[in-house]
Design a protein around this motif. Structure first.
Motif, PDB file in Angstrom:
ATOM      1  N   GLU A 176      18.178  -1.586 -43.273  1.00  0.00           N
ATOM      2  CA  GLU A 176      19.310  -2.882 -42.459  1.00  0.00           C
ATOM      3  C   GLU A 176      19.080  -1.798 -40.809  1.00  0.00           C
ATOM      4  O   GLU A 176      18.594  -3.241 -40.407  1.00  0.00           O
ATOM      5  CB  GLU A 176      20.527  -2.102 -42.742  1.00  0.00           C
ATOM      6  N   VAL A 177      19.487  -1.025 -40.525  1.00  0.00           N
ATOM      7  CA  VAL A 177      19.004  -0.783 -39.327  1.00  0.00           C
ATOM      8  C   VAL A 177      17.806  -1.053 -38.601  1.00  0.00           C
ATOM      9  O   VAL A 177      17.768  -1.553 -37.682  1.00  0.00           O
ATOM     10  CB  VAL A 177      19.685   0.857 -38.225  1.00  0.00           C
ATOM     11  N   LEU A 178      17.018  -0.384 -39.209  1.00  0.00           N
ATOM     12  CA  LEU A 178      15.368  -0.401 -38.761  1.00  0.00           C
ATOM     13  C   LEU A 178      14.781  -2.026 -38.420  1.00  0.00           C
ATOM     14  O   LEU A 178      14.030  -2.337 -37.220  1.00  0.00           O
ATOM     15  CB  LEU A 178      14.529   0.285 -39.621  1.00  0.00           C
ATOM     16  N   ASN A 179      15.233  -3.249 -39.645  1.00  0.00           N
ATOM     17  CA  ASN A 179      14.684  -4.289 -39.494  1.00  0.00           C
ATOM     18  C   ASN A 179      15.333  -5.296 -38.529  1.00  0.00           C
ATOM     19  O   ASN A 179      15.019  -5.510 -37.721  1.00  0.00           O
ATOM     20  CB  ASN A 179      15.727  -4.547 -40.739  1.00  0.00           C
ATOM     21  N   HIS A 180      16.600  -4.829 -38.300  1.00  0.00           N
ATOM     22  CA  HIS A 180      17.344  -5.577 -36.536  1.00  0.00           C
ATOM     23  C   HIS A 180      16.414  -5.269 -36.142  1.00  0.00           C
ATOM     24  O   HIS A 180      16.887  -5.693 -35.079  1.00  0.00           O
ATOM     25  CB  HIS A 180      19.044  -4.737 -37.322  1.00  0.00           C
ATOM     26  N   HIS A 181      16.415  -3.678 -35.465  1.00  0.00           N
ATOM     27  CA  HIS A 181      15.702  -3.115 -34.201  1.00  0.00           C
ATOM     28  C   HIS A 181      14.703  -4.197 -33.922  1.00  0.00           C
ATOM     29  O   HIS A 181      13.886  -4.111 -32.616  1.00  0.00           O
ATOM     30  CB  HIS A 181      15.847  -1.744 -34.326  1.00  0.00           C
ATOM     31  N   ILE A 182      13.093  -3.718 -35.308  1.00  0.00           N
ATOM     32  CA  ILE A 182      12.116  -4.280 -34.929  1.00  0.00           C
ATOM     33  C   ILE A 182      12.283  -5.674 -34.710  1.00  0.00           C
ATOM     34  O   ILE A 182      11.487  -6.340 -33.435  1.00  0.00           O
ATOM     35  CB  ILE A 182      11.484  -3.906 -36.185  1.00  0.00           C
ATOM     36  N   GLY A 183      13.417  -6.716 -35.376  1.00  0.00           N
ATOM     37  CA  GLY A 183      13.212  -8.256 -34.723  1.00  0.00           C
ATOM     38  C   GLY A 183      13.798  -7.808 -33.652  1.00  0.00           C
ATOM     39  O   GLY A 183      12.935  -9.179 -32.818  1.00  0.00           O
ATOM     40  N   GLU A 184      14.673  -7.736 -32.713  1.00  0.00           N
ATOM     41  CA  GLU A 184      15.311  -7.506 -31.426  1.00  0.00           C
ATOM     42  C   GLU A 184      13.612  -7.175 -30.488  1.00  0.00           C
ATOM     43  O   GLU A 184      13.903  -7.594 -29.732  1.00  0.00           O
ATOM     44  CB  GLU A 184      16.729  -6.357 -31.330  1.00  0.00           C
ATOM     45  N   GLU A 185      13.330  -6.018 -31.018  1.00  0.00           N
ATOM     46  CA  GLU A 185      12.584  -5.623 -30.209  1.00  0.00           C
ATOM     47  C   GLU A 185      11.100  -6.494 -30.521  1.00  0.00           C
ATOM     48  O   GLU A 185      10.780  -6.932 -28.968  1.00  0.00           O
ATOM     49  CB  GLU A 185      12.512  -4.157 -30.678  1.00  0.00           C
ATOM     50  N   GLU A 186      10.715  -7.203 -30.992  1.00  0.00           N
ATOM     51  CA  GLU A 186       9.773  -8.003 -30.729  1.00  0.00           C
ATOM     52  C   GLU A 186      10.375  -9.237 -29.909  1.00  0.00           C
ATOM     53  O   GLU A 186       9.003  -9.908 -29.323  1.00  0.00           O
ATOM     54  CB  GLU A 186       9.871  -8.199 -31.853  1.00  0.00           C
ATOM     55  N   GLN A 187      11.498  -9.586 -29.800  1.00  0.00           N
ATOM     56  CA  GLN A 187      12.223 -10.903 -29.409  1.00  0.00           C
ATOM     57  C   GLN A 187      12.237 -10.765 -27.747  1.00  0.00           C
ATOM     58  O   GLN A 187      12.083 -11.633 -26.872  1.00  0.00           O
ATOM     59  CB  GLN A 187      13.050 -11.448 -30.274  1.00  0.00           C
ATOM     60  N   THR A 188      13.220  -9.698 -27.446  1.00  0.00           N
ATOM     61  CA  THR A 188      13.663  -8.959 -26.470  1.00  0.00           C
ATOM     62  C   THR A 188      12.754  -8.618 -26.079  1.00  0.00           C
ATOM     63  O   THR A 188      13.157  -8.021 -24.245  1.00  0.00           O
ATOM     64  CB  THR A 188      15.148  -8.613 -26.421  1.00  0.00           C
ATOM     65  N   ILE A 189      11.613  -7.540 -26.316  1.00  0.00           N
ATOM     66  CA  ILE A 189      10.551  -6.653 -25.091  1.00  0.00           C
ATOM     67  C   ILE A 189       9.211  -6.895 -25.353  1.00  0.00           C
ATOM     68  O   ILE A 189       8.274  -6.974 -24.815  1.00  0.00           O
ATOM     69  CB  ILE A 189      11.226  -5.175 -25.973  1.00  0.00           C
ATOM     70  N   LEU A 190       8.732  -7.559 -26.740  1.00  0.00           N
ATOM     71  CA  LEU A 190       7.284  -8.024 -26.280  1.00  0.00           C
ATOM     72  C   LEU A 190       7.749  -8.642 -25.815  1.00  0.00           C
ATOM     73  O   LEU A 190       5.891  -8.897 -24.960  1.00  0.00           O
ATOM     74  CB  LEU A 190       7.295  -7.848 -28.110  1.00  0.00           C
ATOM     75  N   ASN A 191       8.365 -10.161 -26.658  1.00  0.00           N
ATOM     76  CA  ASN A 191       7.596 -11.147 -25.402  1.00  0.00           C
ATOM     77  C   ASN A 191       7.570 -11.290 -23.990  1.00  0.00           C
ATOM     78  O   ASN A 191       6.410 -11.866 -23.791  1.00  0.00           O
ATOM     79  CB  ASN A 191       8.499 -12.363 -26.459  1.00  0.00           C
ATOM     80  N   PRO A 192       8.697 -11.007 -23.562  1.00  0.00           N
ATOM     81  CA  PRO A 192       8.598 -10.864 -22.220  1.00  0.00           C
ATOM     82  C   PRO A 192       7.075 -10.400 -21.837  1.00  0.00           C
ATOM     83  O   PRO A 192       7.020 -10.652 -20.643  1.00  0.00           O
ATOM     84  CB  PRO A 192       9.855 -10.522 -22.033  1.00  0.00           C
ATOM     85  N   ALA A 193       6.852  -9.116 -22.507  1.00  0.00           N
ATOM     86  CA  ALA A 193       5.729  -8.134 -21.621  1.00  0.00           C
ATOM     87  C   ALA A 193       4.381  -9.486 -21.586  1.00  0.00           C
ATOM     88  O   ALA A 193       3.641  -9.023 -21.209  1.00  0.00           O
ATOM     89  CB  ALA A 193       5.982  -6.848 -22.191  1.00  0.00           C
TER      90      ALA A 193
END
Ligand SMILES: [Fe+2]
Ligand SMILES: [Fe+2]
Length: 184
Positions: free
Chosen positions: A113-130
């Motif tokens: 639950e916590v990890l799926n939330h984190h990786i979704g958010e990281e991909e959208q808010t950190i990886l996409n801008p990068a």
């Protein structure tokens, strides 16, 4: 460990390398739910790669992307808090003695639950801008730096019960986890 071999790339675009590890986390979580899989082996591999991945992100990736204004300062702290919450859920998973218990199943779902939330958010808010704003050169440079640190942490036996205990304790001391939840 087991027949689980953790890939250890040494170079690449940071956004690809991180996303590949996220897919590996998902595969290992699926195996931890599968009674016909080597769930104990999957747990050991999961703990090792999760800790090495996240620590290397905090040390190598988050600060560089913040400094390059690819992500906001706010987000770096946010990522660390989510890593801390994931590590705490991982600690409960590592504390489960066997793998054929309700405690193990519940602990797997709590981590998921916590990890799926984190990786979704990281991909959208950190990886996409990068992907959109960082140069190819920077993405390769971060990829090499992150991979080297991740591999070093894997060599050092990342993800042991003792290490995860100490990371969680440190996270409470650093205020990354809410103090009222701290076990006495
Ligand atoms: Fe990540
Ligand atoms: Fe992360």
């Amino acid at each position: 460990m087991s027949d689980y071999t953790i890939p250890r790339p040494a170079a690449g675009d940071i956004t690809d390398l991180i996303a590949d590890d996220h897919r590996l986390f998902e595969d290992l979580m699926r195996d931890m739910r599968d009674v016909s899989a080597d769930r104990d082996g999957a747990r050991s591999a999961f703990a090792a790669v999760l800790i090495a991945h996240s620590e290397a992100e905090e040390e190598v990736v988050y600060p560089k992307l913040v400094r390059r204004d690819v992500i906001e300062g706010e987000e770096e702290h946010h990522g660390e808090k989510e890593h801390a919450a994931t590590n705490e859920a991982l600690l409960h998973l590592l504390q489960a003695k066997g793998t054929d218990t309700q405690k193990f199943d519940d602990a797997v779902e709590a981590v998921a639950e916590v990890l799926n939330h984190h990786i979704g958010e990281e991909e959208q808010t950190i990886l996409n801008p990068a992907r959109e704003d960082a140069s190819e050169e920077l993405r390769q440079q971060l990829g090499a730096g992150w991979a080297a640190r991740r591999n070093e942490l894997l060599e050092d036996g990342a993800g042991s019960l003792e290490q995860v205990e100490s990371l969680v304790k440190q996270a409470y001391e650093d205020g990354l986890l809410p103090n009222d939840d701290q076990p006495s």
